[in-house]
Design a protein around this motif. Structure first.
Motif, short mmCIF file in Angstrom:
data_model
loop_
_atom_site.label_atom_id
_atom_site.label_comp_id
_atom_site.label_asym_id
_atom_site.label_seq_id
_atom_site.Cartn_x
_atom_site.Cartn_y
_atom_site.Cartn_z
N THR A 170 -3.34 3.20 -2.65
CA THR A 170 -3.52 2.06 -3.54
C THR A 170 -2.26 1.20 -3.50
O THR A 170 -1.24 1.61 -2.96
CB THR A 170 -3.82 2.52 -4.98
OG1 THR A 170 -4.16 1.40 -5.78
CG2 THR A 170 -2.64 3.25 -5.59
N LYS A 171 -2.33 0.03 -4.08
CA LYS A 171 -1.16 -0.84 -4.12
C LYS A 171 -0.24 -0.42 -5.26
O LYS A 171 -0.70 -0.07 -6.33
CB LYS A 171 -1.57 -2.30 -4.30
CG LYS A 171 -2.17 -2.91 -3.07
CD LYS A 171 -2.35 -4.39 -3.25
CE LYS A 171 -2.77 -5.03 -1.95
NZ LYS A 171 -2.88 -6.48 -2.09
N SER A 172 1.08 -0.48 -5.00
CA SER A 172 2.07 -0.10 -5.99
C SER A 172 3.41 -0.73 -5.65
O SER A 172 3.63 -1.17 -4.52
CB SER A 172 2.21 1.43 -6.04
OG SER A 172 3.18 1.79 -6.99
N THR A 173 4.30 -0.74 -6.62
CA THR A 173 5.67 -1.22 -6.40
C THR A 173 6.67 -0.08 -6.48
O THR A 173 7.87 -0.31 -6.43
CB THR A 173 6.06 -2.27 -7.46
OG1 THR A 173 6.02 -1.67 -8.75
CG2 THR A 173 5.15 -3.48 -7.40
N VAL A 174 6.19 1.16 -6.58
CA VAL A 174 7.06 2.32 -6.74
C VAL A 174 7.99 2.48 -5.54
O VAL A 174 7.59 2.23 -4.40
CB VAL A 174 6.23 3.60 -6.98
CG1 VAL A 174 5.43 3.97 -5.77
CG2 VAL A 174 7.10 4.75 -7.43
N LEU A 215 5.22 7.54 0.50
CA LEU A 215 4.54 8.67 -0.13
C LEU A 215 5.07 8.93 -1.53
O LEU A 215 6.28 8.99 -1.75
CB LEU A 215 4.74 9.94 0.71
CG LEU A 215 4.22 11.24 0.13
CD1 LEU A 215 2.70 11.21 -0.01
CD2 LEU A 215 4.64 12.41 0.97
N VAL A 216 4.15 9.12 -2.48
CA VAL A 216 4.48 9.55 -3.84
C VAL A 216 3.73 10.86 -4.07
O VAL A 216 2.52 10.92 -3.90
CB VAL A 216 4.04 8.50 -4.89
CG1 VAL A 216 4.32 9.01 -6.29
CG2 VAL A 216 4.75 7.18 -4.65
N LEU A 219 0.84 -1.19 0.00
CA LEU A 219 0.00 0.00 0.00
C LEU A 219 0.88 1.24 0.00
O LEU A 219 1.83 1.35 0.77
CB LEU A 219 -0.92 0.01 1.22
CG LEU A 219 -2.02 -1.05 1.21
CD1 LEU A 219 -2.79 -1.00 2.51
CD2 LEU A 219 -2.95 -0.84 0.04
N VAL A 220 0.55 2.18 -0.90
CA VAL A 220 1.31 3.41 -1.06
C VAL A 220 0.33 4.57 -1.09
O VAL A 220 -0.73 4.47 -1.69
CB VAL A 220 2.14 3.38 -2.37
CG1 VAL A 220 2.88 4.69 -2.58
CG2 VAL A 220 3.12 2.22 -2.37
#
Length: 84
Positions: A26-30, A45-46, A12-13
């Motif tokens: 939301t889910k992410s790989t960033v 955080l993005v 989760l990001v």
């Protein structure tokens, strides 16, 4: 689906729209270096310049850009090349 080509480190990001401070998770790989606390839970955080919460296409509202300031800046910059 091909095996072994998809990332497995989904988590989760939090994505933050910097134009209106809206946050969605939301889910992410960033990969991120910053974190943010949302309702007592810490998330990576993005920061986004624009998202679905501020883009004119999704909101139906247009945003007026200060083009007069840019035009004045351009005229001042190139005034020395003006022919009389």
């Amino acid at each position: 689906m091909k095996q072994g080509i998809h990332p497995e480190n989904y988590r989760l990001v939090a994505f933050k729209d910097m134009s209106n401070d809206e946050i969605f998770i939301t889910k992410s790989t960033v990969n991120t270096k910053e974190t943010i606390d949302v309702e007592g839970t810490e998330y990576p955080l993005v920061k986004l310049e624009i998202s679905r919460t501020s883009h004119p296409f999704y909101t139906g509202k247009t945003k007026l850009i200060d083009s007069a300031g840019r035009i004045d800046k351009f005229k001042n910059k190139y005034a020395k090349f003006k022919k009389n």
